[in-house]
Design an enzyme around this catalytic site. Structure first.
Site, PDB file in Angstrom:
ATOM      1  N   TYR A  51      -9.786  14.444  -1.148  1.00  0.00           N
ATOM      2  CA  TYR A  51      -8.520  13.949  -1.683  1.00  0.00           C
ATOM      3  C   TYR A  51      -8.231  14.615  -3.025  1.00  0.00           C
ATOM      4  O   TYR A  51      -8.974  14.454  -3.985  1.00  0.00           O
ATOM      5  CB  TYR A  51      -8.554  12.437  -1.853  1.00  0.00           C
ATOM      6  CG  TYR A  51      -8.563  11.645  -0.560  1.00  0.00           C
ATOM      7  CD1 TYR A  51      -8.281  12.259   0.656  1.00  0.00           C
ATOM      8  CD2 TYR A  51      -8.836  10.283  -0.555  1.00  0.00           C
ATOM      9  CE1 TYR A  51      -8.273  11.538   1.839  1.00  0.00           C
ATOM     10  CE2 TYR A  51      -8.830   9.549   0.619  1.00  0.00           C
ATOM     11  CZ  TYR A  51      -8.548  10.175   1.816  1.00  0.00           C
ATOM     12  OH  TYR A  51      -8.559   9.458   2.990  1.00  0.00           O
ATOM     13  N   SER A 214      -2.664   4.412   7.078  1.00  0.00           N
ATOM     14  CA  SER A 214      -1.223   4.632   7.313  1.00  0.00           C
ATOM     15  C   SER A 214      -0.575   3.390   7.939  1.00  0.00           C
ATOM     16  O   SER A 214       0.085   3.478   8.976  1.00  0.00           O
ATOM     17  CB  SER A 214      -1.003   5.855   8.211  1.00  0.00           C
ATOM     18  OG  SER A 214      -1.208   7.043   7.487  1.00  0.00           O
ATOM     19  N   PHE A 220       2.218  11.009  12.672  1.00  0.00           N
ATOM     20  CA  PHE A 220       1.105  11.452  11.830  1.00  0.00           C
ATOM     21  C   PHE A 220       1.681  11.881  10.487  1.00  0.00           C
ATOM     22  O   PHE A 220       2.038  13.027  10.286  1.00  0.00           O
ATOM     23  CB  PHE A 220       0.356  12.596  12.513  1.00  0.00           C
ATOM     24  CG  PHE A 220      -0.930  12.983  11.804  1.00  0.00           C
ATOM     25  CD1 PHE A 220      -2.023  12.138  11.820  1.00  0.00           C
ATOM     26  CD2 PHE A 220      -1.028  14.188  11.132  1.00  0.00           C
ATOM     27  CE1 PHE A 220      -3.202  12.483  11.178  1.00  0.00           C
ATOM     28  CE2 PHE A 220      -2.195  14.549  10.482  1.00  0.00           C
ATOM     29  CZ  PHE A 220      -3.292  13.700  10.502  1.00  0.00           C
TER      30      PHE A 220
END
Length: 304
Positions: A51, A214, A220
């Site tokens: 990340y 999510s 996606f």
């Protein structure tokens, strides 16, 4: 804040702050979002070594330095195995990744380590050796995976001694594959297709906590379905139920996930403090069975 017993072993907040976007924040913004999370009952923070190229972990580590004594109140999770456009469950890479995360976070141990997506070249014995070493050294307390089906987990468990207490999977009212196939058994429609190997039921049998990532996205990372013109019926229903419980449409979408008896943990990836407050408020709301199905149908899902 509602709690969840992760893997029947680790008490945590039902909502976790997902730190995928933290790497783009400045010091003041990091303080604001982490302080807001803690003030609203969140004690679980989800990271990954990729990340922000590791910058998310680094910024969180700097937050911990500015707030000495806070570390023991928090549960820190990170993930490893994705690098150089490949997946890597080798012992060498797992150990190296954990050391890198510990350094960036500035901590002596990680509460939970997840293997980030499946590596088809996995040698379970190497994973077992890495986990054994990490546990014995005190560098990692608990272990889990992300985006794996039950047979991939069973393969690891043939030699991995530590319980795998978490599987992080995409789940929202629009991306509801975890439940749609189970409600369309023996049907020949699109929603009868099983993409996860009946993992929802497996997780409940094996005391594995599903972390829903999510939770407000469709596709996606295609976008947020809340206040999106592509989902008029869903937003109408979210607004209607939100008015009843005095929570936002986003809050209702969160409450829909938390209502499921699998006791999932929701990963909230927002870096907006006000948005995070809305999500946290939903943790104290339990929608009815009828409302759960109304929201499900409003998202376009058809019951057989």
């Amino acid at each position: 804040m509602k709690g969840v017993l992760i893997g029947n072993k680790l008490e945590a907040s039902a909502i976790s702050l997902g730190c995928m976007r933290m790497g783009n924040l400045d010091e003041k913004e990091v303080d604001s979002i982490v302080d807001t999370a803690i003030e609203n009952g969140i004690n679980f923070f989800d990271h990954a070594d990729i990340y922000g190229g590791g910058n998310g972990e680094k910024l969180f580590g700097e937050y911990l330095k500015r707030h000495s004594g806070q570390r023991e109140n928090l549960i820190i999770q990170t993930k490893c195995a994705i690098h150089d456009r490949q997946f890597d469950f080798s012992k060498e890479h797992i150990l190296k990744s954990v050391d890198g995360s510990l350094s960036r976070l500035g901590v002596e141990y990680i509460d939970v380590l997840l293997l980030h997506r499946p590596d088809t070249l996995v040698e379970p014995e190497e994973v077992a050796e890495a986990f054994e070493k990490l546990e014995a050294s005190g560098k990692v307390k608990f272990f889990g995976v992300s985006n794996q089906n039950m047979m991939q987990m069973e393969l690891l468990k043939t030699v991995v001694k530590q319980p795998l207490i978490i599987n992080q999977l995409q789940f929202s009212v629009t991306e509801a594959g975890l439940v749609t196939s189970g409600m369309n058994v023996n049907m020949k429609n699109a929603e009868s297709v099983m993409h996860d190997g009946s993992f929802l039921e497996y997780s409940r049998i094996k005391n594995i906590t599903i972390q829903a990532w999510s939770p407000f996205q469709y596709g996606f990372f295609e976008g947020n379905f809340v206040d999106n013109d592509k989902f008029p019926e869903l937003n109408k229903k979210l607004a209607e139920i939100g008015e009843k419980y005095d929570i936002s449409k986003t809050g209702v979408a969160a409450a829909w996930i938390l209502r499921h008896p699998a006791n999932m943990q929701l990963i909230a990836g927002t870096m907006n403090p006000e948005h995070l407050k809305d999500i946290c408020k939903a943790s104290d709301v339990t929608i009815s069975r009828s409302e759960w199905y109304e929201i499900y149908r409003a998202a376009g899902h058809v019951l057989p």
